[in-house]
Design an enzyme around this catalytic site. Sequence first.
Site, mmCIF file in Angstrom:
data_model
loop_
_atom_site.group_PDB
_atom_site.id
_atom_site.type_symbol
_atom_site.label_atom_id
_atom_site.label_comp_id
_atom_site.label_asym_id
_atom_site.label_seq_id
_atom_site.Cartn_x
_atom_site.Cartn_y
_atom_site.Cartn_z
ATOM 1 N N ASP A 129 0.655 -1.533 0.191
ATOM 2 C CA ASP A 129 -0.167 0.329 -0.082
ATOM 3 C C ASP A 129 1.077 1.483 0.233
ATOM 4 O OD1 ASP A 129 -2.314 1.194 0.093
ATOM 5 O OD2 ASP A 129 -2.927 1.091 1.917
ATOM 6 N N TYR A 131 0.817 5.824 -0.551
ATOM 7 C CA TYR A 131 0.419 6.759 0.669
ATOM 8 C C TYR A 131 0.372 7.787 -0.709
ATOM 9 C CZ TYR A 131 -0.013 9.499 4.820
ATOM 10 O OH TYR A 131 0.030 9.855 6.199
ATOM 11 N N HIS A 136 -4.646 13.897 1.127
ATOM 12 C CA HIS A 136 -4.379 12.861 2.551
ATOM 13 C C HIS A 136 -3.247 13.255 3.549
ATOM 14 C CE1 HIS A 136 -6.414 8.963 4.777
ATOM 15 N NE2 HIS A 136 -4.259 9.139 4.442
ATOM 16 N N ARG A 145 0.931 17.052 13.496
ATOM 17 C CA ARG A 145 1.423 18.884 12.967
ATOM 18 C C ARG A 145 1.423 19.708 12.199
ATOM 19 N NH1 ARG A 145 4.083 13.941 11.400
ATOM 20 N NH2 ARG A 145 3.535 14.008 9.180
ATOM 21 N N GLU A 201 -11.213 3.779 4.138
ATOM 22 C CA GLU A 201 -10.157 3.952 3.499
ATOM 23 C C GLU A 201 -10.413 4.195 1.792
ATOM 24 O OE1 GLU A 201 -6.269 5.771 6.391
ATOM 25 O OE2 GLU A 201 -6.266 3.989 4.828
ATOM 26 N N GLU A 203 -9.449 4.419 -2.041
ATOM 27 C CA GLU A 203 -8.418 4.091 -3.174
ATOM 28 C C GLU A 203 -8.271 3.048 -4.050
ATOM 29 O OE1 GLU A 203 -4.905 2.014 -0.647
ATOM 30 O OE2 GLU A 203 -5.078 2.871 1.668
ATOM 31 N N ASP A 235 -9.446 0.255 2.371
ATOM 32 C CA ASP A 235 -8.215 -0.377 3.032
ATOM 33 C C ASP A 235 -8.600 -0.018 4.698
ATOM 34 O OD1 ASP A 235 -5.422 -1.170 4.441
ATOM 35 O OD2 ASP A 235 -4.921 1.279 4.024
ATOM 36 N N ARG A 239 -8.620 3.359 13.597
ATOM 37 C CA ARG A 239 -7.483 4.171 14.094
ATOM 38 C C ARG A 239 -7.043 4.426 15.048
ATOM 39 N NH1 ARG A 239 -6.414 5.549 8.685
ATOM 40 N NH2 ARG A 239 -8.037 5.721 8.246
ATOM 41 N N GLN A 242 -4.932 1.851 15.027
ATOM 42 C CA GLN A 242 -2.974 2.287 15.083
ATOM 43 C C GLN A 242 -2.623 3.510 15.812
ATOM 44 O OE1 GLN A 242 -5.344 3.783 10.808
ATOM 45 N NE2 GLN A 242 -2.388 4.453 10.541
ATOM 46 N N LYS A 255 -4.236 -2.396 10.144
ATOM 47 C CA LYS A 255 -5.222 -2.414 8.715
ATOM 48 C C LYS A 255 -4.792 -3.795 8.228
ATOM 49 C CE LYS A 255 -3.541 1.797 7.560
ATOM 50 N NZ LYS A 255 -4.311 2.463 6.617
ATOM 51 N N THR A 259 -8.451 -6.099 3.982
ATOM 52 C CA THR A 259 -8.584 -5.443 2.565
ATOM 53 C C THR A 259 -10.195 -5.443 1.431
ATOM 54 O OG1 THR A 259 -6.403 -4.874 3.557
ATOM 55 C CG2 THR A 259 -7.292 -4.408 1.226
ATOM 56 N N GLU A 374 -10.424 12.175 7.932
ATOM 57 C CA GLU A 374 -10.362 13.806 7.534
ATOM 58 C C GLU A 374 -11.859 14.150 7.691
ATOM 59 O OE1 GLU A 374 -8.266 11.551 4.514
ATOM 60 O OE2 GLU A 374 -7.609 13.605 3.977
#
Lengths: 427, 427
Positions: A129, A131, A136, A145, A201, A203, A235, A239, A242, A255, A259, A374
Amino acid sequence: MTDIDDTHDPSLVSWVESAAPGSDFPVQNLPLGIFSEAKGRRRPGVAIGDYILDLNGISDFLDEGWRGDFAQPVLNGWLARGHDSQRALRKRLVELLTDQRYRNDIEPQLIGQSEVRMHVPCLVGDYTDFYVGIHHATNVGKQFRPDNPLLPNYKYVPIGYHGRASSVRVSGEDVIRPNGQRKPPEAEAPEYGPSRRLDYELELGLWVGRGNRLGEPIPIGEAEQHIAGWCLLNDWSARDIQAWEYQPLGPFLAKNFLTSVSPWIVTSDALAPFRTPMPQRAAADPEPLPYLRSEGDTAFEIQLEVTLATDKMRQEGSAPHVLSRGTASAAMYWSAAQIVTHHASNGCNLQPGDLIGTGTLSTDSDSGLGSLLEISRGGKQPIELPSGESRTFLEDGDEVTLRAWCEAQDAVRIGFGECSGRVVGTA
Amino acid sequence: MTDIDDTHDPSLVSWVESAAPGSDFPVQNLPLGIFSEAKGRRRPGVAIGDYILDLNGISDFLDEGWRGDFAQPVLNGWLARGHDSQRALRKRLVELLTDQRYRNDIEPQLIGQSEVRMHVPCLVGDYTDFYVGIHHATNVGKQFRPDNPLLPNYKYVPIGYHGRASSVRVSGEDVIRPNGQRKPPEAEAPEYGPSRRLDYELELGLWVGRGNRLGEPIPIGEAEQHIAGWCLLNDWSARDIQAWEYQPLGPFLAKNFLTSVSPWIVTSDALAPFRTPMPQRAAADPEPLPYLRSEGDTAFEIQLEVTLATDKMRQEGSAPHVLSRGTASAAMYWSAAQIVTHHASNGCNLQPGDLIGTGTLSTDSDSGLGSLLEISRGGKQPIELPSGESRTFLEDGDEVTLRAWCEAQDAVRIGFGECSGRVVGTA
């Protein structure tokens, strides 16, 4: 690779009436998949309108050399043949499905899609997978951050990691809510129990065609020859698991419980009319290193949509709620070709039937976000549904459906079909 | 699971003379592997002294029901049968290899190990690597966080991540130095080129036997029934690529160019005499969460050794240099059973023939460090070799060999064989 030929002619119409322009599967698409009928064996078929054409059943009309591959319960052998065979099959199927002279012979080999069960089309040797969805990555990075969401490597390295091959399942498989260790920031120690922050997710997936040998990188100019086609990929992500487990080696149990992929391998040939240049990079963005540099239209204008249906919505008969809509080409910082070349750049060997996810594809707009993490701002802003319910993460009974398609003025619509899954309680 | 039976009797001696006590492969060991002779097909065999016993060749002397599995070129089918079959085979092989009455029938099916080629014993569906070597995790953590080397999750979560199945190779495969992006801290931008910090990692591998279904965790009390056996594993690592790529999703191209395993599956039965309790935890260490709690002797007293031979050393005929010696039981914070239970705790399905690495096994002593990253203190303290050469990381021509064995006063030595690889220049 980018050639448009007779098989893309928008005026081509199949004698299969449900394959009329506007359907997911017109004669310009012709994606392959693996299906079975009740008690029947798994075998390859091609989607046309509302039907599947049994490739075994029409083998008298196809190249004799392909029979062995079409007798298999997975498409790995067929994908290993590469683009020339894919293109020859496409050309032949267009003849068979548009010319009325073949109708009497071919029509008996059509089976309604609603009468069959679809399967993962390949034996997945490895699932990786990536990114490459920059919006995202930015949205997720901001939660940690705010001032500096993207890490320094992001615009040099197509970031990826290995996922779990054994738990790749086809659309329709239930999502069993996983147990795991979760530790809210305020708790002193973690607990083990059902995930409370279950997410999807959005994808796209790539199916690898021809492989490369261990130790032999794939030059960027050849990368697309190793991509057999595309699918949708969900995916599923826990959370809370994770957040607690992922340092320092990345996501694992958050994860690998499931899938989901859509069943059809939509070929690069079918997508050729929807090629487009990669999005313009910002002036401050670095040039890709030479091994990743390529020119031409290496992105694809693929439309994406995610919908949610809750138990209540299904009971009330109300339509699923659209969670997001967006375009893949606007979301991907790295192209499919760059992903493949980077993956093999250290000599790692890709094999026919390997599955590669793009990573979550969010647009830069609030209406095009590819995960609840998100949309709900990390669970802080609940989503109000038309049913009067609200959601931060998925609850039992929730069904998530991903859809993708391509549309353009001078081309026939190409559909990917669906990738859906309904959440059920922990076993 | 811990039963010692007649097959462990130290006084048992095979009529195969090279299988005398003290060899790697006495009749108390009997590990399975996959071999081929020149132009011959791949098939299962069992190591005895300096020989391989061809399991196809002796099928008249074995359970008829096993023939199908022993006719395969991989051991996945056999491992799926679980421990009862493994134990029945072990018992029968001990009879055949110790009782002189069978010698005339069995001896013709022995082939010298030096005359065959060994292969990866299973089709690896998924390869997962853990990080349970607490001294390694501490040593690596110190290079980034001197005061707080272990992350807060380490003593709760057996940390693991998915690796690459396609590049798992058997001992003896050359290590092609990988290319990749590397960025020294002082450089403004990364470059792509051959890794300059190529390293090995000393690990043990577990081969999964019986699998579990998706969504069905494996209780800790049943975990050992899912482990078919053990091997040596070298998780070759490019430290410069790793440092630049691994945030935020973990190691990828720094590792997936090659993983080497020793060819023999050393069964848990063979290791039974070397069971030992897990190391005493410190008073401040948390209790494992209930799903990971187990009692009894769940660790194994396995001796480990790493040697290095350079081109110059080979030319001069000098012995390989011992880089480290240590004991696995002292290095592992989590047991094999805890690794398996954690891996499946979210419902992730393990499959027969899956490979699981422990992570690098360093002891708490300078003489037992499992990687050059640790021995050379991140490349800052070169190692002086007896040949007059020095090393921080591996140079072309360097051959690394891992060895493992068990020894105890009242048991016969059980050997794992070797896992070696020689570094060659970038292709």
